[in-house]
Design a protein around this motif. Structure first.
Motif: not given
Lengths: 182, 471
Positions: A85-87, A89-90, A93, A95-96, B228, B375
């Motif tokens: 889930x964290x991945x 959500x990131x 954004x 900025x990924x 995050x 990234x």
């Protein structure tokens, strides 16, 4: 058994190709591949069980006598539901960068082997994965190839992925990052 | 010896002029002639990190490693000594070690069966007497080995140059910092699992430059991680600059984030109590013990291609911060291709639970699958692309490293840094990266082993506030 690192402890009974349970599992994995190829990560998340154990052990070149030689301690991915889930959500954004614009991917899933597990209602599905990936205007496509050893569990009439072990054939990854899911 | 083309020597002269003015020609990041010279003048001379002793704990344990592009077997021999053996049979040159790791008493060449002990010595060959009579002296036909190999706190380095200084001399003030981090934990450190390797269409210097003090990119490239909540950033973006850049001499660099001396801490890199109690006040100096107690995290480089990083991060947003320790090698393959190596290092003797969480956090942040490094791979590849363009070469395109020169940044040189080296506070400056390229230039121009470079020399050209000239 798939490999030394992966061997499921439970006894498995092969479910013949073409039976309803077999097709149900195949449909699930094909739908899952479609969700990932179409970057519908929220839909993909819905297909994951809350207790999911999602791992990709590091492959090591060893002598033949050592077996398939997946690492027992080293992993590219070592995930649970919250970390996936964290991945996701990131990635959502602004900025990924490595996945925006996203990779163009196609997951070819084949060689399905479906098993019932003695003493469990879960089903084990082993399949081969060929993942094609390209980005931007690169003309050197990247491939990730491996076997997946999955457990599927029925929750409220729907199958969910509760365990996935991704057994890659690469000792050196041929893709610059794993900003995608396997 | 490899002789550089006149064009390359002219380029290196231009490089020096540019660097003194705070820029470097982008061509350095993708040029095949420069790359050949790097392999000859840097990678056959410098002390290169090969692995950690914990990867080969038993006699006969070995792992395959590279020095530059060249294959070596890092092996603990039956005599207990660690060597870096050149993986090339003395008979015809075929490879004698074909597995990535394992345990072997002997390495056998598949071509004609020449067989070597794990000390490198030739053990025998088929039909030896009939084939060679007494003409083949086994004691003189062992595998070639790196002439120098030394370890510090389990980190094994080798140099291929017989004239190389000792590892201690090579490390300069990096030695004090390696002692600071890895010389104060009584049970010692160990690698978890096997290293991860990924091939990138990038020049090896792009990540080496990044690890030499590029804090500036954190707030933008890695903004997804602060948004995050997986990077600790309670005080906002400004707090990201709160730390020291320290030039250590010989091209090495350290970024160090600390809590103020008046705060008791202890921080000990954010390790939990079970690890903190293993740090000893008597293994190094009091300054180092107090220093580590106040250290939040660090990023370091040992020239040319060894990097390491340690900070508390989150792999799983709902969990607590967990200290991650990522050990890196940027292996050169071609001017536009490299292999990124990642090891996770963990304190020995910790609970299985912490060991696993620290491993997951390391690989989940600073590895090919990591939420940060995914990234990073993007600009490292595109810098390499840009460096290979015709236009960049035609106009002699420069890239900018002026931040912190002549006091243009808020960062200032400080004399109260608790340790050796030339230190700046805050990290909003690019002296570390200029220092990396200055040492690179020195290696590239030196026909003999390059002389020692002091931290002051590494920092040459930074100038002082208000001055315009280079130092």
């Amino acid at each position: 058994m798939s490999s030394d690192a992966t061997a499921t402890e439970q006894a498995l009974t092969r479910i013949p190709s073409g039976s309803p349970e077999y097709w149900r599992c195949v449909d699930f994995l094909i739908d899952e591949a479609e969700a990932l190829d179409q970057n519908r990560l929220e839909d993909w998340l819905e297909m994951l069980h809350r207790e999911i154990d999602y791992r990709a052990p590091i492959r090591v070149t060893r002598e033949r006598a050592r077996g398939l030689s997946f690492s027992k301690q080293g992993y590219h991915f070592f995930e649970n539901h919250e970390s996936l889930l964290t991945r996701i959500d990131r990635l959502s954004t602004d900025y990924a960068w490595a996945e925006d614009p996203p990779s163009r991917t196609k997951r070819f899933v084949s060689n399905f082997r479906v098993y019932s597990i003695v003493g469990s209602d879960d089903l084990t599905v082993r399949s081969n994965l060929l993942l094609y990936r390209e980005r931007l205007d690169e003309t050197h496509p990247q491939f990730l190839v491996g076997e997946r050893d999955d457990d599927l569990r029925e929750v409220d009439g729907e199958l969910q992925l509760v365990r996935r072990l991704i057994l890659l054939d690469h000792s050196i990854l041929m893709t610059p990052n794993l900003g995608i899911f396997l | 010896m490899y002789q550089p083309q006149p064009d390359v020597l002219t380029f290196l002269d231009e490089f020096e002029g540019a660097l003194n003015g705070g820029t470097i020609p982008i061509r350095t990041f993708n040029d095949s002639e420069l790359h050949e010279l790097e392999l000859d003048r840097i990678f056959t001379r410098a002390w290169v990190f090969l692995g950690h002793e914990s990867e080969i704990p038993a006699r006969g344990d070995y792992v395959q490693r590279r020095i530059g592009r060249d294959p070596f077997v890092l092996v603990r021999g039956e005599d207990g000594e660690i060597r870096a053996l050149f993986d090339t049979c003395r008979h015809r040159g075929a490879m004698v070690c074909r597995a990535e790791r394992g345990n072997a008493a002997l390495f056998r060449c598949p071509y004609h069966g020449w067989t070597y002990k794990n000390t490198g010595q030739l053990a025998g060959a088929p039909l030896l007497k009939d084939a060679y009579g007494s003409d083949l002296d086994k004691s003189k036909m062992g595998l070639h080995a790196a002439p120098h190999l030394e370890s510090i706190h389990g980190f094994v380095f080798a140099s291929l140059d017989p004239d190389a200084p000792s590892l201690d001399d090579y490390l300069g003030d990096a030695r004090w910092h390696l002692d600071l981090i890895w010389g104060q934990y009584e049970p010692g450190w160990e690698v978890v699992g096997e290293p991860q390797r990924t091939v990138l269409a990038a020049n090896w210097k792009a990540p080496a430059d990044n690890f030499s003090g590029d804090d500036y990119h954190t707030v933008y490239l890695h903004r997804s991680t602060t948004e995050t909540g997986i990077m600790e950033n309670p005080a906002g973006d400004a707090a990201l600059w709160d730390g020291y850049h320290v030039q250590l001499g010989n091209g090495h660099h350290f970024i160090r984030n600390m809590i103020p001396p008046e705060e008791p801490g202890p921080r000990f890199l954010g390790y939990p109590e079970e690890v903190q109690k293993g740090f000893s006040p008597t293994m190094q100096s009091e300054e180092q013990y107090e220093g580590l107690k106040h250290t939040v995290g660090f990023v370091g480089t040992v020239f040319p291609n060894f990097g390491f990083l340690c900070f508390p991060f989150k792999h799983d947003r709902s969990a607590d911060f967990v200290t991650a320790m990522s050990i890196r090698v940027f292996e050169p393959r071609a001017s536009g291709e490299m292999v990124a190596w990642t090891w996770s290092l963990c304190p020995k003797g910790v609970s299985e639970e912490f060991r696993q969480e620290s491993y997951r956090t390391t690989m989940g942040t600073f590895s090919a699958a990591g939420t940060f490094e995914q990234d990073d791979s993007d600009p490292w590849m595109s810098i390499t692309r840009s460096a290979g363009t015709t236009y960049a070469r035609k106009v002699g395109m420069q890239v900018d490293y002026r931040m912190g020169m002549h006091g243009n940044a808020s960062s200032r040189r400080v004399d109260d840094y608790p340790g050796p080296g030339v230190a700046y506070y805050s990290v909003l400056e690019e002296g570390g990266q200029r220092g990396f390229h200055r040492r690179w230039l020195q290696f590239m121009r030196s026909e003999d082993y390059p002389p020692k470079m002091t931290p002051e020399e590494q920092n040459a050209g930074a100038g002082v506030p208000g001055s315009n000239g280079g130092g």
